[in-house]
Structures are given as C-alpha cells and as structure tokens.
Write an enzyme that holds these catalytic residues in place. Structure first.
Site, short mmCIF file in Angstrom:
data_model
loop_
_atom_site.label_atom_id
_atom_site.label_comp_id
_atom_site.label_asym_id
_atom_site.label_seq_id
_atom_site.Cartn_x
_atom_site.Cartn_y
_atom_site.Cartn_z
N HIS A 1 -60.47 38.85 -52.40
CA HIS A 1 -60.18 37.49 -52.86
C HIS A 1 -59.45 37.60 -54.20
CE1 HIS A 1 -62.61 35.11 -50.01
NE2 HIS A 1 -63.44 36.14 -50.02
N ASP B 1 -67.46 32.59 -41.68
CA ASP B 1 -67.42 31.32 -42.40
C ASP B 1 -66.10 30.57 -42.20
OD1 ASP B 1 -66.14 33.33 -43.84
OD2 ASP B 1 -66.40 32.31 -45.74
N HIS C 1 -55.90 39.13 -46.87
CA HIS C 1 -57.37 39.12 -46.99
C HIS C 1 -57.98 40.13 -46.02
CE1 HIS C 1 -61.36 37.61 -47.69
NE2 HIS C 1 -61.50 37.24 -46.42
#
Length: 833
Positions: A443, A88, A174
């Site tokens: 996250h 994404d 991340h």
C-alpha cells in the site's frame, strides 16, 4: 462609507443557484468508508450506476461481514468493477451475483479472474472466512461456481464501453492483476485506485497515472494515512535479521500472509537470501496454503503481466534450463530452490527450526491460526506480521502482545486453560513468542499517496479504505495544501451509507456533421460591420452523451435513424367570414403570405357566399347556392412557408402542414386567427358597410332626464351586484364640514365659567340644525342621500357621494371599494348634475 464588495461575495449568488440533480455525482460507500474491509462503493451520474468492488470484512462473520447491500437497489447497477482478488475487495461477489437482484455486468483483469476462482473456492471450504462454527455461510461453493461464468476478463490499457460508460484498467502494483479503473460517464472522468502501490518491488509493475487525461474525481485509498514507510532495503534487512535471530535461538518463524499477493514477494526475498547464505539453508522454508501449488501455476502463467525484473529472470533461467537440456522448462522465476509447498499440516514434521508462510494473513482461522496456537507458548518462536492488520482480527490483537490468546483451532491442546467464570466455550493459550511487524503490504504510504494525488491534479478527492484516524489525518494534510493553490481541492471522507452529492456542470458541445458541416462558419466581424451570420438549423441527436447536429436527410447515415414525414390536416367551417377577410386576418398576423398556384378560379368575384350578406333577396342567387353540391376551391395560401390554407365555396377552410414542433406551433397560431376572425372587433370593423335607416327615433335620449333618485337606484344596483344586497345601505347622516371661526366662542374670556359652558341639549339642537342644513345643500345639487355604507364580513366602508371619498379602517378594502365605485360612475355617469 460603503466598503468595496469582494469578488467572492459577487459570485455568491451564482454559487447558490439550484443544481439539476442529473448534474450531480452521487457517491455512496456501502463498505470501506472510514474502515478497512468489505470495500464496496457506488457511483451514479447522468442515470448511470457503477459499483466498485464487493468485499467481505475479515473480522466479521456471516451477513455482518457483508457491505450494506440493503441500502441500495443493486438492480440499477450497470457495471461492477473488481480491483483485485483480496477477500476485502472480492469475497462477496458470489453473494451479489447469486443472492441479490443485481443484473449488471462484472469486469476484472485476467489474472484476477484466474486467482479469484481458486481463492474464493478455498475460502468457502475453510468456512467462508468465519471463525465461528455456528455462523451460516452467506453463499455456497456451488453459488460461486455457478456465477463464475458471468465474470468478464479485460486487459490493461484497453477501453470498453458498456451502457455509455467507458472503462479503462491500469496497473495498480498491489498484487498480480490489481487494477485501477478510469471511468468516463458523459465526459466526467472518475479514477478509482483501489489498493495500489508506487513502490518498485521484485515482481510487480508499480501504479501509473493515466497520461493525457484530465481527472475530475479521484477515489483513492488512505490505508496508512500520513505515515511513512521505512525504505525498502532497510525493511528487507530488518526482516531477515529478525528471521535469522529466531532461527539462531532454535525457534520457528510464523509469517501469516495472504495466499496470494505479498506472499510471493516475500518468497522471492527469502529464496534470494537463502541462496546467498549457505549456513541458513539447513532451515526449511514452507509455504503452507491449500492454494500453494495452484497459486504458483497462475503466477507462472502471467509472467508477462509482471515487471522487467521477473521477465529478465525468466529469460535467464529458461536459457539455463535449455542449456542444461531441461526440456520441461523447469527453472522459471517461480520455481524456488529453497522453498517447499505444504498443502496441509498433516504432512508437516514439526521438529526443529523453520520458516513458515501460512494463510490467512489475519490469523482468524486456517493453517496460520493453528500454527499460532501451537507455537505461541514457546518464547523461542516468533511471529512476524508483514501485511496490514484489520481492526478486530487476531493479527491486530497479537501486535499488542497480549499475555494470552483465545484458542479457536485447538481447544483441547495441552497448556490451554479455560477462562474464569465458567465460560466453557472460550479457551485461552499463553503467549510467550515474540511479535514483530515489518510492513510489506504493498500500500502507498502517506508521502507516496500525497504525491500521487498531486500528480493526478483532480479537483475532487474522495478518501476510502482507511481507518478513521488515518483518513482524517490525511484529509487534514491535503486540505492544508490548499493554502498555496488558486484552485482549491475538495476532499471528502464519507462514512458507510453516507450519501455524497457533488455538482458537476459542464458545457454541452454539439458536433456538426453531414451537410451542415459544409457550411462555412462566419468570419470574424469587425464592430463597424453589421453583417448577420447565417442561421443554421438541423436535428440535434444525442448518443452515448454525445451531441451531433445534422440535417434531417443525414439521420440515416450519421445516426442510424429512419425518418418518417407526418402530414397533418385540420378542417373548420366559417359561417360569415369570406376569403378576403381570411386573407386580411392572416396577413395582419403573419405578414406577407404566398398565394399557391393551385387556385382554380379568378380572384375577381371570389368573395365567397358567406362573406357577403344577402340583402337583395335574389331568388336566382339562392337557387345557384342550393344547386352547388361540390364545394370548389376559392383560394389557397402558404403561411410562413409551411402551413397551407385552402378556402372553399362552402366556407370550409382546410389547413395542411408537415408535422414537427415548429410547424405545429405555426398551425396552432393560424387556427387561432381563423377561429377569431368572425368575432374580433377588428374583423367586424373591416367587414362592416355603411348604411342608413329611416326609423323614427325620439330626439331626446330617454335616459337624459333621469332623476337623482333613479341614478341613486342604478348605483345601488351596481354596488349590490358587487358586494351583495344585504351589504349595501344608504347613509342618512351627512358628513359635517369643520366649524369655522372656532375662536369666536372664546372672544369673552373674562366672562364667568358658567357662561362659557354650553348646555348639552343646546349642543344637540345645534348639531341637528347643522345636519339638516347639510342635507338640504346636498339635495339642491342633486344628491338624494349623503352616502352609501358597504359592509363585508367585519370590514366596512362609507362612500360620500359628493366627492366620492371612501372612508374605511381597512386600507385594502377601501381601495377595492374605490375601484368599484369608479367603475360604477363610468356606467351610470353622470350621477349628479
């Protein structure tokens, strides 16, 4: 009583001042605005454009999965920054490089580039992340391989300047290689977090805030809104409890994960737990991914980019391997003891309990979707979701625990049934397996995100990468914190294709360099002192939005510029003005002028042949002028220290100056003076001489005895010239004065009513008599007609000549007529005696 004005009201006018478009930051979400997936953002400031990420939406197929690239001209993008390798955030990069007019440069970190190559190649082979076989891929594997060399890799904490844009990557925590970018454009600092994590895990460095940098704009994710994560230790314990309970009941555990990222963290957790619990070592742990082996090689390569825990583990295992004589060095932190890599399901013996980590994480297709359809009908099996699930994907749907799921990878398997209604394309599979979720998505949660925003202290915050309800809750929370702040934080949450413009006004500061820097600045002056600070002049040079003030001779050294001097010349000829008059005119305009030393003739007698009128008719003087073939220099002056004026004997004036903005303006002024020197009233008076004539002129001016009719005729001529011949006409009916002694009519109030009434014919006779008397009175004072009527379009006005009163129903027209009449009186005055 008037109330006191508030300070905010006084500053309202300043706040409403128009903003220069170049001082506005433009932010545009092409994807990732009020949604999770296909992240792509545009930043424009001071003519520079930066593009952040180029992802695909995991829930959509084909062109629908792309960001809205058609809404922006990608040819204007200077720099494209990829935060990390997830689908994404990076999957549409080959499309941008191969299928659009993008001409900028692409940057990502070294680990991201290494993983991106294999991850995108695998996604294309699987079907370009599409679960619909009829959808055409948006790019091919060859497009990906052809565009891969265009990507430039950079390291953390290194600053790079591209087209006056400074970028510095920072660890995001991340996934391996994930970066947050500090972007500086013309002094404006923009910090883009991408997906980031502040949690201490087993292998990644947590996100950090740039030190010593004032952030003006913070662009941050809002994936979880204000939700809070369960503490890490509790999550790990709950995860292992769920896994072991499924294994104890004889089932299989399916953990859909991304091929790279959180999967490696989960592998570390499982391998550690299996090593401490021997009773579970009989259950195999599989890591099923086409990229499994390649992924592990990349992670072994970039151990230096991980946290101290991995580095310590790497040193310990390498020491153990060296002590045991393992020359190959097998035994690093990514050489698992209880985990097996599974390239495909053809080699998988699906017998007994096991733990399977399979990609992709959204369960749209691939190995994870095939195993879901295979294991879903059994209540012994279980699905454990460990990452964030995007809206519209199977991972999000199965969390609702539906009774049936659609078959995509195994349409003809046993136990599947077709949907009622004759739709032969949709095959449903019963779901009896358990479904649980434990967030290991890396996250930030709501608390961590809010603390990070408070630590950055940016006056402007832009929220991206979050579903609308989560984003709005976080926005409301941030705005509620403004109540206790003197400087309010502006929070924005733009939708896709919604252009956001934020004004940023900054003071422009120029650095003085070179010779000018040697000039001492003025000391502090007391109010009683009247010393004037020195005037410093130089050339202002802008380079990469930095201003420098320097002397022209320093341009080569400090700006790398070569200078060229342009000398301008202008010639004009004066037919009547001589050198004395020219000098007098220049001194009157510019003050004292300097006399150049190149004058060749004495000042006495240099009036010039054009300055003196030839009145004596001397033939000898005429002959000398005719014989003079070459005009010699009469005078030369320097005006304002920059413009040279040379006057020659033939009346030619030559101007010479060094071309620049200041000198050009002075030269224009000098030429304006010279062009008007022969016609201006002051010059005519200056050059005039007294004289007498013996003409026999009449003693009386012929216009002195003009009759009233002649004066009226002149007035009418003037008015007709102003308003038109057909619009001006004399008025023959006079303006009657008001009646006096009006009460005399009522002196006999007791008389009969018939006696008080006046016959109508008698009134007309009386009116005519009064008008005749008024006309006779006007004639006696020299006024031939009572007035003049002026009509223009539908407007009319009457001018009474006795007192020049103007009557009109249109005030503006009356003022105009009055002004014209006053001017006419000045021209033809005196009108009447």
């Amino acid at each position: 009583m008037a109330s006191k004005r508030k300070a905010a009201a006084m500053n309202a006018a300043a706040a409403e001042e128009p903003v220069d478009p170049s001082d506005e930051l433009m932010f545009l979400c092409l994807g990732g605005g009020n949604e999770v997936g296909r992240s792509c953002h545009i930043i424009q400031y001071k003519g520079k454009t930066v593009m952040l990420d180029a992802g695909q939406h995991p829930a959509y197929d084909g062109l629908a999965a792309l960001p809205f690239y058609d809404d922006f001209d990608l040819s204007t993008v200077d720099v494209l920054l990829i935060s990390h390798f997830h689908i994404d955030h990076a999957a549409s990069l080959p499309y941008v490089l191969a299928k659009t007019n993008f001409r900028g440069r692409v940057f990502m970190t070294h680990p991201t580039k290494a993983i991106y190559k294999w991850l995108i190649q695998d996604s294309v082979r699987v079907g370009n992340t599409s679960s619909n076989p009829t959808t055409q891929p948006v790019y091919t594997e060859q497009d990906h391989l052809n565009t891969f060399p265009q990507i430039e890799a950079i390291d953390y904490h290194t600053t790079h300047t591209i087209s006056s844009i400074r970028i510095t990557p920072y660890p995001a925590g991340h996934v391996l290689g994930a970066a947050m970018f500090l972007i500086e454009i013309a002094g404006l600092n923009i910090f883009f977090t991408g997906d980031y994590s502040r949690e201490q895990d087993r292998h990644l460095v947590s996100a950090e805030v740039p030190k010593g940098v004032k952030i003006d704009v913070l662009i941050t994710e809002s994936t979880y809104g204000i939700a809070s994560h369960v503490p890490r230790l509790e999550r790990e314990q709950a995860l292992m409890k769920s896994i072991t309970s499924i294994l104890n009941r004889g089932g299989r555990v399916l953990m859909p994960v991304f091929a790279l990222g959180r999967a490696q963290e989960l592998l570390l957790i499982l391998d550690e737990y299996w090593g401490k619990h021997a009773d579970f070592q009989k259950y195999p742990i599989y890591y099923a991914s086409n990229l499994a082996r390649k992924c592990m090689l990349i992670y072994q390569t970039y151990v230096g980019a991980m946290n101290d825990n991995i580095k310590r583990l790497f040193r310990e295992r390498m020491a153990e391997a060296e002590a045991s004589g393992d020359g190959a060095g097998k035994g690093g932190p990514w050489d698992f003891k209880y985990i097996r890599s599974l390239k495909n399901l053809d080699r998988f013996d699906d017998v007994g309990g096991c733990v399977m980590l399979a990609s992709p994480g959204m369960l749209q297709n691939g190995v994870s979707r095939e195993l879901l359809e295979r294991w879903a009908p059994s209540e012994k099996n279980g699905v454990i979701i460990t990452g964030y699930s995007v809206e519209g994907t199977m991972a999000k749907q199965i969390m609702q625990e539906p009774d049936q799921i659609q078959a995509v990878m195994s349409r003809s398997m046993a136990g599947a049934r077709r949907m009622p209604g004759g739709d032969g394309e949709k095959v449903l599979i019963p779901r009896r397996c358990s479904v649980q979720e434990y967030s290991f998505a890396a996250h930030v949660d709501g608390v961590e995100n809010r603390e990070f925003i408070e630590e950055v202290q940016a006056p402007v915050v832009i929220l991206v990468h979050g579903e609308q309800h989560n984003m709005m809750r976080l926005k409301s929370k941030l705005l509620s914190l403004n109540a206790n702040k003197t400087a309010k934080v502006k929070v924005y949450s733009p939708r896709n294709c919604e252009e956001l413009r934020i004004p940023f006004k900054a003071d422009k500061i120029a650095k003085v360099v070179g010779k000018l820097a040697c000039i001492q600045p003025p000391q502090s002056i007391h109010p009683d002192q009247t010393a004037t600070p020195p005037l410093v002049t130089g050339v202002l040079v802008q380079n990469d939005f930095k201003l420098s003030l320097m002397a022209p001779e320093d341009l080569r050294e400090y700006a790398g510029l070569n200078t060229t001097t342009i000398t301008c010349k202008q010639r004009l000829t004066l037919s009547a003005a001589g050198v004395d008059l020219v000098k007098w005119a220049l001194e009157g305009t510019f003050g004292n002028i300097e006399e150049l030393p190149e004058m060749r003739r004495a000042k006495n007698g240099q009036n010039g042949h054009a300055d003196k009128m030839i009145t004596d008719g001397d033939d000898e003087s005429k002959q000398e002028d005719a014989d003079e073939e070459v005009a010699s220099l009469v005078a030369a002056y320097l005006v304002m220290g920059c413009v040279s004026v040379r006057y020659r004997t033939n009346g030619e004036v030559e101007l010479e100056w060094e071309g620049n903005m200041l000198n050009d303006g002075i030269a224009d002024s000098v030429m304006a003076v010279l062009f008007s020197v022969e016609s201006s009233p002051a010059a005519v008076k200056r050059s005039s001489a007294k004289h007498s004539h013996s003409h026999d002129l009449p003693e009386v001016n012929p216009h002195h005895s003009a009759t009233p009719e002649e004066r009226l005729e002149r007035l009418l001529w003037f008015l007709e010239a102003q308003f038109g011949q057909d619009n001006v006409a004399p008025v023959t009916t006079p303006k009657l004065p008001p009646l006096e002694d009006v009460d005399d009519k009522n002196k006999n109030e007791g008389e009969d009513e018939d006696a008080m009434k006046t016959d109508e014919d008698g009134e007309d006779a009386q009116l005519q008599e009064r008008q005749q008397k008024e006309i006779e009175r006007l004639h006696k004072i020299g006024i031939p007609v009572p007035g003049v009527s002026i009509k223009v379009d539908k407007m009319s006005a009457t001018v009474w000549l006795e007192d020049l009163e103007v009557e009109s129903s249109h005030k503006v027209f009356a003022d105009r007529v009055r002004a014209v009449v006053e001017r006419a009186i000045e021209v033809t005055a005196p009108l009447w005696g």
